[in-house]
Design a protein around this motif. Sequence first.
Motif, short mmCIF file in Angstrom:
data_model
loop_
_atom_site.label_atom_id
_atom_site.label_comp_id
_atom_site.label_asym_id
_atom_site.label_seq_id
_atom_site.Cartn_x
_atom_site.Cartn_y
_atom_site.Cartn_z
N ARG A 86 0.85 -1.18 0.00
CA ARG A 86 0.00 0.00 0.00
C ARG A 86 0.89 1.24 0.00
NH1 ARG A 86 -5.73 0.96 2.91
NH2 ARG A 86 -5.85 3.21 2.63
N VAL A 87 0.52 2.24 -0.81
CA VAL A 87 1.44 3.35 -1.04
C VAL A 87 1.26 4.51 -0.07
CG1 VAL A 87 1.67 2.81 -3.48
CG2 VAL A 87 -0.13 4.41 -2.74
N ASP A 88 0.19 4.52 0.74
CA ASP A 88 -0.04 5.67 1.62
C ASP A 88 0.21 5.34 3.09
OD1 ASP A 88 -2.26 4.01 1.82
OD2 ASP A 88 -3.65 5.67 2.17
N LEU A 89 0.97 4.30 3.40
CA LEU A 89 1.34 4.03 4.78
C LEU A 89 2.34 5.09 5.22
CD1 LEU A 89 1.82 0.15 4.73
CD2 LEU A 89 -0.22 1.45 5.33
N ARG A 90 2.17 5.61 6.44
CA ARG A 90 3.03 6.68 6.92
C ARG A 90 3.48 6.39 8.35
NH1 ARG A 90 3.50 7.73 2.54
NH2 ARG A 90 5.62 7.66 3.32
N ASN A 91 4.69 6.84 8.68
CA ASN A 91 5.17 6.78 10.06
C ASN A 91 4.85 8.13 10.70
OD1 ASN A 91 6.65 6.68 12.51
ND2 ASN A 91 7.98 5.13 11.62
N HIS A 92 3.81 8.13 11.51
CA HIS A 92 3.25 9.36 12.10
C HIS A 92 3.80 9.62 13.50
CE1 HIS A 92 -0.31 11.89 13.51
NE2 HIS A 92 0.06 12.48 12.38
N ARG A 93 4.78 8.82 13.93
CA ARG A 93 5.28 8.93 15.31
C ARG A 93 6.14 10.19 15.49
NH1 ARG A 93 6.76 2.50 15.23
NH2 ARG A 93 4.66 1.77 15.78
N LYS A 94 6.21 10.62 16.76
CA LYS A 94 7.08 11.73 17.14
C LYS A 94 7.88 11.25 18.35
CE LYS A 94 2.89 13.68 15.76
NZ LYS A 94 3.04 13.52 14.34
N ILE A 95 9.15 10.88 18.13
CA ILE A 95 9.97 10.27 19.17
C ILE A 95 11.34 10.94 19.20
CG2 ILE A 95 11.11 8.15 19.95
CD1 ILE A 95 8.92 6.54 18.59
N ALA A 96 11.79 11.27 20.41
CA ALA A 96 13.17 11.70 20.61
C ALA A 96 13.63 11.05 21.91
CB ALA A 96 13.27 13.22 20.70
N VAL A 97 14.75 10.35 21.86
CA VAL A 97 15.32 9.68 23.04
C VAL A 97 16.77 10.11 23.16
CG1 VAL A 97 15.72 7.50 24.23
CG2 VAL A 97 13.79 7.70 22.64
N ILE A 98 17.12 10.69 24.30
CA ILE A 98 18.47 11.20 24.51
C ILE A 98 19.18 10.36 25.57
CG2 ILE A 98 19.86 13.24 25.04
CD1 ILE A 98 17.98 13.49 22.57
N ASP A 99 20.30 9.76 25.21
CA ASP A 99 21.14 8.98 26.13
C ASP A 99 20.38 7.88 26.85
OD1 ASP A 99 23.32 10.55 25.47
OD2 ASP A 99 23.09 11.90 27.19
N ASN A 100 19.26 7.44 26.27
CA ASN A 100 18.43 6.40 26.90
C ASN A 100 17.96 6.82 28.30
OD1 ASN A 100 17.09 3.93 26.63
ND2 ASN A 100 18.66 2.83 27.77
N LYS A 101 17.87 8.14 28.53
CA LYS A 101 17.47 8.66 29.84
C LYS A 101 16.24 9.56 29.78
CE LYS A 101 22.24 8.75 31.61
NZ LYS A 101 23.32 9.63 32.14
N ILE A 102 16.05 10.25 28.68
CA ILE A 102 14.96 11.20 28.55
C ILE A 102 14.25 10.98 27.23
CG2 ILE A 102 14.26 13.63 28.63
CD1 ILE A 102 16.99 14.31 29.78
N THR A 103 12.93 11.08 27.25
CA THR A 103 12.15 11.05 26.01
C THR A 103 10.98 12.02 26.17
OG1 THR A 103 11.09 9.61 24.38
CG2 THR A 103 10.61 9.15 26.69
N TRP A 104 10.20 12.16 25.14
CA TRP A 104 9.05 13.06 25.16
C TRP A 104 7.87 12.34 24.51
CZ3 TRP A 104 14.01 14.30 24.47
CH2 TRP A 104 14.56 15.32 25.26
N ILE A 105 6.67 12.74 24.92
CA ILE A 105 5.47 12.17 24.31
C ILE A 105 4.48 13.30 24.06
CG2 ILE A 105 4.27 11.68 26.50
CD1 ILE A 105 4.28 9.47 23.30
N GLY A 106 3.83 13.26 22.94
CA GLY A 106 2.85 14.30 22.62
C GLY A 106 2.56 14.36 21.14
N SER A 107 1.99 15.47 20.73
CA SER A 107 1.53 15.63 19.35
C SER A 107 2.44 16.51 18.52
CB SER A 107 0.12 16.25 19.36
OG SER A 107 0.15 17.54 19.98
N ARG A 108 3.48 17.08 19.13
CA ARG A 108 4.28 18.12 18.47
C ARG A 108 5.21 17.53 17.41
NH1 ARG A 108 5.39 23.67 19.54
NH2 ARG A 108 6.72 24.35 17.82
#
Length: 524
Positions: A251-273
């Motif tokens: 299917r041609v319209d599959l998208r990765n809509h995730r928003k992930i940032a992981v720093i040093d395996n210690k901090i991450t963020w979750i949300g819509s930004r």
Amino acid sequence: MGGKVCGEKRNDAHSVMDFFAPFACYHAMELFGLHINWRTALTVIVIACHYALIAGVILRVMVRDQMEPVVRLTWVMLIALLPIVGVLVYLLFGEIRLNRAKGSKMRTVRTKLSSVWAMGRAADHGAAVDAANSFAMGTATSDFYPVADNRLTMLPQGDAMMDDMIRAIEGAEDTVHILFYIWLPDGVGGRVVQAVCDAAERGVTCRVLVDAVGSRLLIASPHWKALRAAGVKLHRAFPFRNPLVEMLFQRVDLRNHRKIAVIDNKITWIGSRNCADEAFAIKAKYAPWVDVLLRVEGPLVRQMQSVFLADWMLYDDDAPVHLLLESQSHFPPVDDGPVVATGVTGQVIASGPSQSVIGISDTMIAMCYAARHRLMATTPYYLPDMALHQALLAAARRGVDVTLILPEKNDSWVVAAASRSLFPTLLAAGVKLRMYRGGLLHAKIMTVDGMLSIVGSANLDRRSFDLNYECNILMDSPEVADMLDARQAIYLENCHEITVAQVALWPTWRRIYQNLVALAGPLL
């Protein structure tokens, strides 16, 4: 001589039809005394093939597993009423499938990460009874179990919320992992690019994965070249090439809509930004883009890390999995935030069309049925599957105070119209509808009874539930629920109410238009 010439012409005519002899149509008609020319025979053959193709595609729709009856009916109607268009659209968008190579790679990656998917079982027994079913659905979706002792910090609204992520990247010592659906080459996007480049140049391992379509402007900009020149490892998720060729394999319209940032395996963020200015230049007339973002520390970081790695390793198998997934026994220093919640039990829910038949929608349905007193949900796009819609209606009908917050102006006119077709049933059940006027409300939040909450990238629509790769966090914490309810209360200050009386005054043409668009709802 004249007869000979005529005979030669007749032989020439037969030679033309002999070309179509494999179809047997022309000769079969001659046996029954039906004399037709080759053009008529060819027309009959084309028409027969046309209807055979339509019948074959409809038959394929009918034998597909795990397709809702309403979706099946919609596809059959589209193919029957608009045959050529319907068949083409179905071949492009009708089936959720990856090519065999990608599917095999995903299974291999999941096997490598299997150890982290099994972590966190002990916290499962500490969850409240009302949260147990929701957590169980989350585990069925992505195999993560709830984990305790997390800390979440609510970040301020506006572009200032991204300052926290940029500071963390600037202080990174080991790894920087970033995945965004949309990353724009604007003010905020450029600042994040510079922070990642600086980190890479001082020896930090930086991996950046962006959706090929959502972040196409960044990929085409000098920023992408700057990242590569600085030594950042780059990949594009679901690169978009030739749809007419790719539709044969996936299917041609599959998208990765995730928003992930992981720093040093210690901090991450979750949300819509997304990684972009609040002004969101590509759709500036809907600005500001109103988002929510929380910093996360604790065992949940490891689950977010594994989601990133699963996506990254689909394109590059260079990640040292065991090193990156080592648990952290301490929290790093935390700047003061508006609100901080500690001791939070939570669970990462990562969903996607190739991962599970269960999805984030099922977790939200469980949350709706767990609600006893109050349920509040914020989403830019409300076009859910029927099960979630009915769960919201059922909660309101049994006396739960249900509030649904939507943007008044929507960047998708199709979804906006289809969504409004559901307003009469929502209002009749007692759901409070509030329309946000301060820009495009892009936050995705649901809270239940001041205890259970979910936040992340998934909208309350079928695209998020069925087609996109999404990532949310489900939490059982009164502190987190209070933080999110307080943010939603700010949204409500800029809302106006939709009432039964207002909807009753809608003109007939508007009802017809909205309901016609809604017929395509199962396909959206």
